[in-house]
Design a protein around this motif. Structure first.
Motif, PDB file in Angstrom:
ATOM      1  N   MET A   1      13.429 -17.463  27.445  1.00 51.44           N
ATOM      2  CA  MET A   1      12.901 -16.720  26.468  1.00 51.44           C
ATOM      3  C   MET A   1      13.805 -15.974  25.712  1.00 51.44           C
ATOM      4  O   MET A   1      14.765 -15.481  26.016  1.00 51.44           O
ATOM      5  CB  MET A   1      11.692 -15.642  27.290  1.00 51.44           C
ATOM      6  N   LYS A   2      13.357 -15.636  24.458  1.00 50.61           N
ATOM      7  CA  LYS A   2      14.219 -14.669  23.703  1.00 50.61           C
ATOM      8  C   LYS A   2      13.913 -13.051  24.035  1.00 50.61           C
ATOM      9  O   LYS A   2      13.014 -12.723  24.244  1.00 50.61           O
ATOM     10  CB  LYS A   2      13.631 -14.769  22.095  1.00 50.61           C
ATOM     11  N   GLN A   3      15.026 -12.642  24.363  1.00 46.04           N
ATOM     12  CA  GLN A   3      15.024 -11.258  25.074  1.00 46.04           C
ATOM     13  C   GLN A   3      14.886 -10.204  23.834  1.00 46.04           C
ATOM     14  O   GLN A   3      15.062 -10.274  22.787  1.00 46.04           O
ATOM     15  CB  GLN A   3      16.432 -10.843  25.516  1.00 46.04           C
ATOM     16  N   PRO A   4      13.967  -9.317  24.124  1.00 42.33           N
ATOM     17  CA  PRO A   4      13.494  -8.485  23.136  1.00 42.33           C
ATOM     18  C   PRO A   4      14.328  -7.260  22.929  1.00 42.33           C
ATOM     19  O   PRO A   4      13.902  -6.038  23.137  1.00 42.33           O
ATOM     20  CB  PRO A   4      11.858  -8.062  23.648  1.00 42.33           C
ATOM     21  N   TRP A   5      15.465  -7.466  22.427  1.00 43.21           N
ATOM     22  CA  TRP A   5      16.762  -6.480  22.340  1.00 43.21           C
ATOM     23  C   TRP A   5      16.158  -5.283  21.144  1.00 43.21           C
ATOM     24  O   TRP A   5      15.472  -5.795  20.191  1.00 43.21           O
ATOM     25  CB  TRP A   5      18.035  -7.127  22.146  1.00 43.21           C
ATOM     26  N   ILE A   6      16.545  -4.164  21.437  1.00 44.14           N
ATOM     27  CA  ILE A   6      16.127  -3.271  19.975  1.00 44.14           C
ATOM     28  C   ILE A   6      17.581  -3.659  18.987  1.00 44.14           C
ATOM     29  O   ILE A   6      17.079  -3.583  17.709  1.00 44.14           O
ATOM     30  CB  ILE A   6      16.636  -1.972  20.518  1.00 44.14           C
ATOM     31  N   HIS A   7      18.767  -3.881  19.357  1.00 43.24           N
ATOM     32  CA  HIS A   7      19.510  -4.435  18.464  1.00 43.24           C
ATOM     33  C   HIS A   7      20.254  -5.612  18.985  1.00 43.24           C
ATOM     34  O   HIS A   7      19.998  -6.745  18.245  1.00 43.24           O
ATOM     35  CB  HIS A   7      20.645  -3.372  18.478  1.00 43.24           C
ATOM     36  N   ASN A   8      21.099  -5.725  19.941  1.00 44.71           N
ATOM     37  CA  ASN A   8      21.380  -6.841  20.379  1.00 44.71           C
ATOM     38  C   ASN A   8      21.909  -6.657  21.825  1.00 44.71           C
ATOM     39  O   ASN A   8      21.848  -5.547  22.518  1.00 44.71           O
ATOM     40  CB  ASN A   8      22.711  -7.467  19.511  1.00 44.71           C
ATOM     41  N   ALA A   9      22.123  -7.865  22.720  1.00 40.81           N
ATOM     42  CA  ALA A   9      22.438  -7.748  24.136  1.00 40.81           C
ATOM     43  C   ALA A   9      23.506  -6.660  24.554  1.00 40.81           C
ATOM     44  O   ALA A   9      23.500  -5.809  25.557  1.00 40.81           O
ATOM     45  CB  ALA A   9      22.885  -9.077  24.758  1.00 40.81           C
ATOM     46  N   LYS A  10      24.687  -6.666  23.930  1.00 40.44           N
ATOM     47  CA  LYS A  10      25.846  -5.913  23.952  1.00 40.44           C
ATOM     48  C   LYS A  10      25.585  -4.307  23.677  1.00 40.44           C
ATOM     49  O   LYS A  10      25.703  -3.657  24.667  1.00 40.44           O
ATOM     50  CB  LYS A  10      26.953  -6.241  23.046  1.00 40.44           C
ATOM     51  N   THR A  11      24.923  -4.041  22.511  1.00 45.93           N
ATOM     52  CA  THR A  11      24.463  -2.682  22.485  1.00 45.93           C
ATOM     53  C   THR A  11      23.624  -2.021  23.177  1.00 45.93           C
ATOM     54  O   THR A  11      23.670  -0.983  23.771  1.00 45.93           O
ATOM     55  CB  THR A  11      24.073  -2.659  20.764  1.00 45.93           C
ATOM     56  N   ASP A  12      22.425  -2.750  23.359  1.00 47.05           N
ATOM     57  CA  ASP A  12      21.612  -2.266  24.254  1.00 47.05           C
ATOM     58  C   ASP A  12      21.918  -2.192  25.678  1.00 47.05           C
ATOM     59  O   ASP A  12      21.625  -1.380  26.469  1.00 47.05           O
ATOM     60  CB  ASP A  12      20.226  -3.343  24.299  1.00 47.05           C
ATOM     61  N   GLY A  13      22.853  -3.224  26.048  1.00 46.57           N
ATOM     62  CA  GLY A  13      23.158  -3.182  27.351  1.00 46.57           C
ATOM     63  C   GLY A  13      24.144  -2.061  27.825  1.00 46.57           C
ATOM     64  O   GLY A  13      23.921  -1.306  28.852  1.00 46.57           O
ATOM     65  N   TRP A  14      25.093  -1.683  26.913  1.00 47.84           N
ATOM     66  CA  TRP A  14      25.920  -0.559  27.149  1.00 47.84           C
ATOM     67  C   TRP A  14      25.464   1.022  26.981  1.00 47.84           C
ATOM     68  O   TRP A  14      25.570   1.616  27.698  1.00 47.84           O
ATOM     69  CB  TRP A  14      27.354  -0.709  26.064  1.00 47.84           C
ATOM     70  N   LEU A  15      24.675   0.944  25.922  1.00 44.27           N
ATOM     71  CA  LEU A  15      24.379   2.395  25.508  1.00 44.27           C
ATOM     72  C   LEU A  15      22.847   2.566  26.229  1.00 44.27           C
ATOM     73  O   LEU A  15      22.390   3.806  26.163  1.00 44.27           O
ATOM     74  CB  LEU A  15      24.344   2.522  24.051  1.00 44.27           C
ATOM     75  N   ILE A  16      21.715   1.514  26.263  1.00 44.86           N
ATOM     76  CA  ILE A  16      20.560   1.914  26.643  1.00 44.86           C
ATOM     77  C   ILE A  16      20.383   1.764  28.154  1.00 44.86           C
ATOM     78  O   ILE A  16      19.578   2.551  28.868  1.00 44.86           O
ATOM     79  CB  ILE A  16      19.400   1.109  25.823  1.00 44.86           C
TER      80      ILE A  16
END
Length: 387
Positions: A1-16
Motif C-alpha cells: 500500500m502507498k504509505q500516507p506520509w505527511i511529507h516523505n518517509a525520511k522526514t516523517d520517520g525522523w521528525l514525527i
C-alpha cells in the motif's frame, strides 16, 4: 500500500515518528547518567527541554496563524479574540488562587497533548475508510494517553505538569486504578489483535499510523507510569510532543506551499530558512521564559523583585496568554473544513481545473471523482481535507 506520509518517509520517520522510540531507548540505556544529569545540570536540561522545545513549539504556531496575513483577514475574530479571552480567563481563574489557576491550565494542557496524538493518528488514517477498524485505532490512541494521566491523578508522582499539587483535588475520588488497568489492557490487546489480523489478511500495513499509536503507548506509559522521574517524564513528554508539532507546522505551512502562497514567508523555505525558522521560534521562547524567570519563578535568573500578589495576579495570566492561546487555537486551526470535494477544487487555478476536469470526463469519470483526483495531484492541498 502507498504509505500516507505527511511529507516523505525520511522526514516523517525522523521528525514525527521516531522521537518517542529514540528518547525511550536513551532513557533505558542511560538511566544512571540521566539521574546525574538531573542533579548537576538542571539549568541546561531546563534550557533545552523547556525553553528550546516545549515553549518553542508554542511559537511555531505563528507560522500557521499570525504570520499569515490572509489567515488573519479571514478569521479576525478568532485570532484577536482568543488571546483576549485567554487573558480574561486567566485573570478570572487567578482570583481563586494560584493552585486552582495552574490546575485548570494543566488540564487544558493535558487535553491539548492528548488531542495532538489523536490528530497525528487521523492524518495517517486519512485514506482509510471510517469503519470499526478506525474506531479501534481511536480507542487505542485515547487509551494510550488517558490511562497514564488517570493513573497519575491517583498515584503520587515526583514530577508535576506545572506546579506541585495541581492534581491533588482528584484524591477525593474513589480509587479507580484497578478497573482502569483492566480496561487499558483489554483495549491494547484488541488493538493488537485487530492490527495483526489486518496485516495477515491484506498483506499490507499502515506504517506511520501504527508507529504513532505504538510510540504514544510507549512514551506515555514509560514517562508517567513505569518511571517516576522528573527528567525522564520531561524527556519523553516534551520531545515526543514538541518536535513532531514543529515539524508538522514547517512541512505544512512552509515546505509544501508555493512561493506565491508564502509571500514574505518564502524566505523560510530555503536551507538557510530552516535555521532561520528555528531561530525565530527559539528567540520568542527564550524571551518569554526570561520574563517568567525574572518576574515570577526566580529559579535560573533573578532580579529579586519580590512582586506582590496583586502584581502576580495580573502578570501571571498575561504571561500565560501565548501558551493558552496556542492550546485553544489548536482546536480550530487544524480542523477539517466541512465541504465537498468539488468545493475544494475551487482553490486550484481555474485553467488547471478545467483542463483536468475535461480530461477526466473524456474517459468517463464524473466531476466529483475528477475533483478527488485533481486534489490528490496537488499534494500541498491535502491539508485542506485531511486534518
Amino acid at each position: 500500500m502507498k504509505q500516507p506520509w505527511i511529507h516523505n518517509a525520511k522526514t516523517d520517520g525522523w521528525l514525527i515518528l521516531s522521537p518517542p522510540f529514540f528518547i525511550l531507548l536513551i532513557v533505558l540505556i542511560f538511566q544512571n547518567q540521566i539521574q546525574r544529569l538531573e542533579n548537576h545540570y538542571s539549568f541546561y536540561t531546563w534550557l533545552f527541554l523547556i525553553v528550546f522545545v516545549d515553549v518553542a513549539h508554542v511559537y511555531s504556531t505563528l507560522f500557521k496563524t499570525y504570520f499569515v496575513k490572509s489567515e488573519i483577514q479571514k478569521r479576525k475574530l478568532l485570532y484577536y479574540g482568543i488571546p483576549i479571552f485567554s487573558w480574561i480567563l486567566g485573570l478570572f481563574l487567578y482570583q481563586f488562587g494560584s493552585l486552582p489557576f495552574w490546575s485548570v491550565l494543566a488540564l487544558v494542557a493535558v487535553f491539548h497533548f492528548i488531542r495532538q496524538q489523536y490528530g497525528f493518528m487521523r492524518i495517517y488514517t486519512r485514506f482509510e475508510e471510517n469503519n470499526w477498524s478506525k474506531k479501534i485505532d481511536e480507542a487505542a490512541i485515547y487509551s494510550a494517553t488517558v490511562f497514564p494521566m488517570l493513573y497519575w491523578f491517583k498515584t503520587p508522582r515526583v514530577f508535576n505538569w506545572f506546579v506541585e499539587g495541581e492534581f491533588q483535588w482528584v484524591g477525593k475520588i474513589p480509587n479507580y486504578v484497578p478497573i482502569l488497568k483492566v480496561l487499558y489492557l483489554i483495549i491494547f490487546i484488541i488493538w493488537m489483535f485487530k492490527t495483526i489480523s489486518e496485516v495477515i489478511k491484506t498483506r499490507q500495513i499502515n506504517f506511520p499510523k501504527n508507529a504513532v499509536i505504538i510510540g504514544t503507548y510507549l512514551s506515555w506509559y514509560f514517562g508517567i507510569v513505569y518511571f517516576n522521574n522528573d527528567l525522564v517524564f520531561t524527556f519523553l513528554n516534551v520531545i515526543s510532543h514538541g518536535i513532531p508539532y514543529v515539524a508538522l507546522v514547517y512541512i505544512r505551512e512552509i515546505k509544501q506551499k508555493e512561493n506565491q502562497q508564502l509571500n514574505k514567508l518564502s524566505v523560510f523555505k530555503s536551507s538557510f530558512g530552516i535555521f532561520l525558522f528555528v531561530a525565530v521560534i527559539l528567540g520568542f521562547a527564550f524571551f518569554e521564559e526570561l520574563l517568567w524567570e525574572l518576574l515570577v519563578w526566580n529559579e535560573h535568573f533573578s532580579l529579586n523583585l519580590n512582586l506582590s500578589v496583586n502584581w502576580l495576579q495580573f502578570l501571571v495570566p498575561l504571561l500565560v496568554v501565548p501558551q493558552l492561546t496556542h492550546y485553544l487555537l489548536d482546536g480550530f486551526i487544524w480542523r477539517k473544513p466541512k465541504k465537498s470535494l468539488i468545493k475544494f477544487a475551487i482553490h486550484i487555478k481555474n485553467e488547471d481545473a478545467e483542463k483536468l476536469f475535461f480530461n477526466f470526463s473524456i474517459i468517463g469519470i464524473n466531476r466529483e471523482c475528477a475533483a478527488k483526483n485533481l486534489l490528490q495531484s496537488y499534494q500541498y492541498r491535502l491539508r485542506l481535507y485531511t486534518l
